[in-house]
Design a protein around this motif. Structure first.
Motif, PDB file in Angstrom:
ATOM      1  N   GLU A 279      31.363  51.101  22.721  1.00  0.00           N
ATOM      2  CA  GLU A 279      32.252  51.151  23.880  1.00  0.00           C
ATOM      3  C   GLU A 279      32.684  49.755  24.301  1.00  0.00           C
ATOM      4  O   GLU A 279      33.774  49.566  24.835  1.00  0.00           O
ATOM      5  CB  GLU A 279      31.541  51.861  25.034  1.00  0.00           C
TER       6      GLU A 279
ATOM      7  N   ARG B 249      27.586  57.762  32.233  1.00  0.00           N
ATOM      8  CA  ARG B 249      28.764  58.527  31.802  1.00  0.00           C
ATOM      9  C   ARG B 249      28.416  59.490  30.682  1.00  0.00           C
ATOM     10  O   ARG B 249      29.100  60.489  30.468  1.00  0.00           O
ATOM     11  CB  ARG B 249      29.877  57.579  31.357  1.00  0.00           C
ATOM     12  N   ARG B 250      27.342  59.193  29.949  1.00  0.00           N
ATOM     13  CA  ARG B 250      26.883  60.087  28.880  1.00  0.00           C
ATOM     14  C   ARG B 250      25.826  61.061  29.368  1.00  0.00           C
ATOM     15  O   ARG B 250      25.224  61.776  28.574  1.00  0.00           O
ATOM     16  CB  ARG B 250      26.313  59.262  27.723  1.00  0.00           C
TER      17      ARG B 250
ATOM     18  N   SER C  90      27.413  52.971  31.483  1.00  0.00           N
ATOM     19  CA  SER C  90      27.837  53.652  30.255  1.00  0.00           C
ATOM     20  C   SER C  90      26.908  54.818  29.928  1.00  0.00           C
ATOM     21  O   SER C  90      27.356  55.885  29.509  1.00  0.00           O
ATOM     22  CB  SER C  90      27.872  52.654  29.093  1.00  0.00           C
TER      23      SER C  90
ATOM     24  N   ALA D 205      26.281  53.872  20.327  1.00  0.00           N
ATOM     25  CA  ALA D 205      27.456  54.437  21.001  1.00  0.00           C
ATOM     26  C   ALA D 205      27.854  53.587  22.202  1.00  0.00           C
ATOM     27  O   ALA D 205      29.046  53.339  22.440  1.00  0.00           O
ATOM     28  CB  ALA D 205      27.173  55.868  21.439  1.00  0.00           C
ATOM     29  N   VAL D 206      26.857  53.084  22.945  1.00  0.00           N
ATOM     30  CA  VAL D 206      27.136  52.221  24.094  1.00  0.00           C
ATOM     31  C   VAL D 206      27.742  50.898  23.620  1.00  0.00           C
ATOM     32  O   VAL D 206      28.732  50.415  24.176  1.00  0.00           O
ATOM     33  CB  VAL D 206      25.849  51.966  24.911  1.00  0.00           C
TER      34      VAL D 206
ATOM     35  N   ASN E  59      36.028  45.017  26.228  1.00  0.00           N
ATOM     36  CA  ASN E  59      36.677  46.145  25.575  1.00  0.00           C
ATOM     37  C   ASN E  59      38.042  46.456  26.171  1.00  0.00           C
ATOM     38  O   ASN E  59      38.635  47.494  25.883  1.00  0.00           O
ATOM     39  CB  ASN E  59      35.786  47.399  25.669  1.00  0.00           C
TER      40      ASN E  59
ATOM     41  N   SER F 204      38.832  47.239  29.183  1.00  0.00           N
ATOM     42  CA  SER F 204      38.851  48.331  30.163  1.00  0.00           C
ATOM     43  C   SER F 204      39.143  47.835  31.569  1.00  0.00           C
ATOM     44  O   SER F 204      39.404  48.612  32.462  1.00  0.00           O
ATOM     45  CB  SER F 204      37.514  49.064  30.164  1.00  0.00           C
TER      46      SER F 204
END
Length: 626
Positions: free
Chosen positions: A89, A67-68, A64, A85-86, A23, A25
């Motif tokens: 990312e 972080r949520r 991940s 959602a993961v 991604n 990052s």
């Protein structure tokens, strides 16, 4: 060349594959997988399965999730929304594969309930009525008068101890009553997706008028979009003043028909049996206008009103049938459990073989105790029931580890831009009526200035933030704002469990600035309050230097010497300051854990009293965007 580089080259992979995240990052994510289309995931998936499916390491998936705010191990199950959602990312598209047994069951329920009155075989069904109102205004006495039985005197202190469902016959027609211990249960069922009430009867005492719980009941009924009928009770008392009650109702938005509104008002006396027939006729009239219908010739769909374990009979549940007819020997799925109906009893304890729409029955035969609000559904055979129950139980376990989909003030603007939010709903509590009115007026003006999103105060009142306020906020997607008030212990626990955003203010301008900033996308908190512990003042002592020392019992967390403290009296903040000294026996201490006693002196404050609550807290900085 290092040994690790030689090993990688031998496997045909360059070090770059391990250093760049898919991604972009820059985080190491393990070997990547080239995906040509959406990854198909089940409704429930383990962390390890998700990592393998999207081609990243399980460690990165766990990071991940953290972080949520979700703590999960590699074998922990999570629901599809969280997994999607993961995956997003990491730049991976997903597609949900719903098990066929779930698809068929959900489609059958949705079709049957949606068709409702439009079903060619639909027949008129009894209305389901909930009795709501302030404590001691005569809710159970009214139901007692309607049923002509003695319910209230068999209960401790005359207070309803459980949720009961009763059916009465009036003019050859039936009415089903839900007798709840308060609007909390009404909203708790709504929070689980169960909308069972057709009409709400609001009981208000003629000598007492509109009280705080009356206002809460009105807010809960309006949030559920349920028509209200007001029953002004105790008109036989010398101090009764029905006209004053009607004026108070009009002031809180419940405008009686005689004042030009649309809310029917009936004057009654449950004790003297006055006006009861008029009330029942009004219920039937409102029900006729609603055209309530259901098809009794289909497999039953219903909602669990209450459930318990009986020592001799096993799991026992009270179900309210919404559509179709429940019969003996039917195989049913209820939430995450199932069973075959062995016996059914009506509200008088009589055995019955069938229960049609809007009929409450007590059922035996479930393998486990369901939860209030769980949906009951008749299925074809035991295998289908077992598969469906197991799948739903898996989903429920996974959902407990997932984020609550609640509104956060910090994230409001993102929701507006994404088209997900068109309304900011607020549950507002303040210390005094004057502050409450000032804030409501200011919010109304702010609402006029705002075009992108409307501001709605779902409920407002004075006093401590209660569990009922948190449940209402969770059900309606609202945030809770406390002005010079704090939540009680039950409310704090409910807020932590539900994830409801609770904000505290003591300056109106700060409150308005935050909401204005949230609407415009400028709100980014830089500091955050962290609660260290709560304690209760059991006794007070005066020292020779005239300082008052509070003898505390620490209820939860820790009492810390370096914390700030708030003194709460009946939920209202009366002082905010710092600790002058914290002692256990005769020694100064840095902290005292929950379950222990200690002495506390507050700098510059001597008005502490037995029964006060002490909140220990500190403020910490958080990075922007956190």
């Amino acid at each position: 060349m290092s040994q690790k580089q030689r090993q990688r080259r031998a496997r045909g992979k360059s070090p770059r594959q391990y250093e760049e995240a898919p991604n972009g990052s820059g985080r190491a994510t393990g070997p990547t997988t080239t995906l040509t289309g959406p990854v198909v995931l089940g409704s429930v998936v383990t962390v390890g399965e998700l990592a393998e499916a999207i081609g990243v390491s399980a460690v990165e998936v766990i990071k991940s999730l953290i972080r949520r705010g979700i703590m999960a191990s590699i074998n922990q199950q999570i629901d599809y929304e969280t997994a999607a959602a993961v995956a997003a990312e990491f730049g991976v598209e997903t597609e949900e594969r719903v098990p066929e047994v779930i698809q068929q069951a959900s489609a059958a329920i949705e079709h049957q309930l949606r068709e409702g009155a439009g079903d060619p075989e639909a027949q008129p069904r009894p209305p389901v009525v909930t009795i709501m109102g302030h404590v001691d205004h005569g809710k159970t006495k009214l139901l007692d008068a309607i049923r002509e039985t003695n319910v209230a005197e068999g209960e401790a202190g005359g207070i309803t101890q459980h949720i009961g469902a009763y059916q009465v016959e009036v003019q050859g027609r039936k009415i089903t009553f839900l007798d709840t211990p308060g609007h909390e249960a009404f909203t708790a069922m709504r929070a689980r997706g169960a909308q069972v009430t057709d009409i709400a009867v609001l009981v208000v005492a003629a000598d007492d008028g509109v009280m705080p719980q009356t206002k809460e009941a009105i807010s809960h009924a309006k949030a559920a979009n349920v028509p209200i009928i007001v029953a002004i009770n105790k008109i036989d008392l010398p101090s009764a003043n029905p006209m004053r009650v009607k004026q108070q109702l009009a002031e809180v938005g419940v405008v009686p028909e005689e004042f030009g509104g649309d809310v029917p008002v009936v004057e009654i006396s449950a004790k003297q049996r006055l006006g009861i027939e008029d009330l029942l006729e009004m219920i039937l009239l409102v029900a006729d206008l609603m055209e309530l219908k259901a098809n009794p010739n289909r497999p039953a769909i219903g909602v669990i009103i209450e459930a318990k374990v009986d020592q001799t009979r096993g799991p026992v549940a009270t179900a309210l049938i919404q559509s179709g007819t429940l019969q003996l020997r039917d195989v049913v799925v209820v939430g995450g459990t199932w069973g075959r109906i062995r016996a059914m009893f009506d509200d008088r304890g009589r055995r019955v073989r069938r229960a049609g729409p809007s009929t409450p029955v007590e059922i035996l035969g479930l393998l486990e105790v369901p939860e209030a609000g769980d949906l009951l559904q008749v299925v074809d055979d035991e295998k289908t029931a077992r598969d469906l129950a197991e799948e739903r139980a898996r989903q429920r376990r996974a959902e407990t580890f997932s984020e609550m989909r609640v509104v956060k003030l910090d994230e409001l603007h993102a929701g507006i831009e994404a088209g997900e939010t068109r309304e900011l709903r607020i549950v507002l509590k303040a210390d005094v009526q004057g502050s409450l009115e000032a804030i409501q007026n200011a919010l109304a003006k702010l609402n006029e200035e705002t075009e992108s999103v409307g501001i709605t105060v779902v409920h407002s009142g004075t006093g401590a933030i209660s569990e009922s306020d948190i449940m209402l906020a969770a059900t309606t997607g609202a945030i809770v704002i406390g002005f010079n008030v704090r939540p009680d212990v039950a409310a704090r626990r409910a807020a932590d469990a539900s994830g409801v955003d609770v904000r505290y203010y003591n300056v109106i301008y700060h409150l308005l600035d935050d909401i204005r900033a949230a609407l415009s996308g400028l709100l980014t908190p830089e500091t955050r309050e962290v609660t260290d512990g709560y304690a209760e003042v059991r006794e007070t002592f005066r020292l020779p230097n005239r300082t008052i020392v509070a003898g505390l019992y620490v209820l939860s967390g820790k009492a810390l010497r370096n914390s700030r403290v708030r003194v709460l009296r009946n939920g209202t903040v009366i002082h905010d300051g710092v600790v002058a000294s914290l002692r256990r026996f005769k020694e100064d201490v840095r902290e005292v854990a929950a379950g222990y006693e200690c002495g506390l002196a507050i700098e510059g404050f001597n008005d502490v009293q037995a029964g006060d609550q002490i909140e220990f807290y500190h403020v910490e900085e958080v990075p922007r965007g956190a």
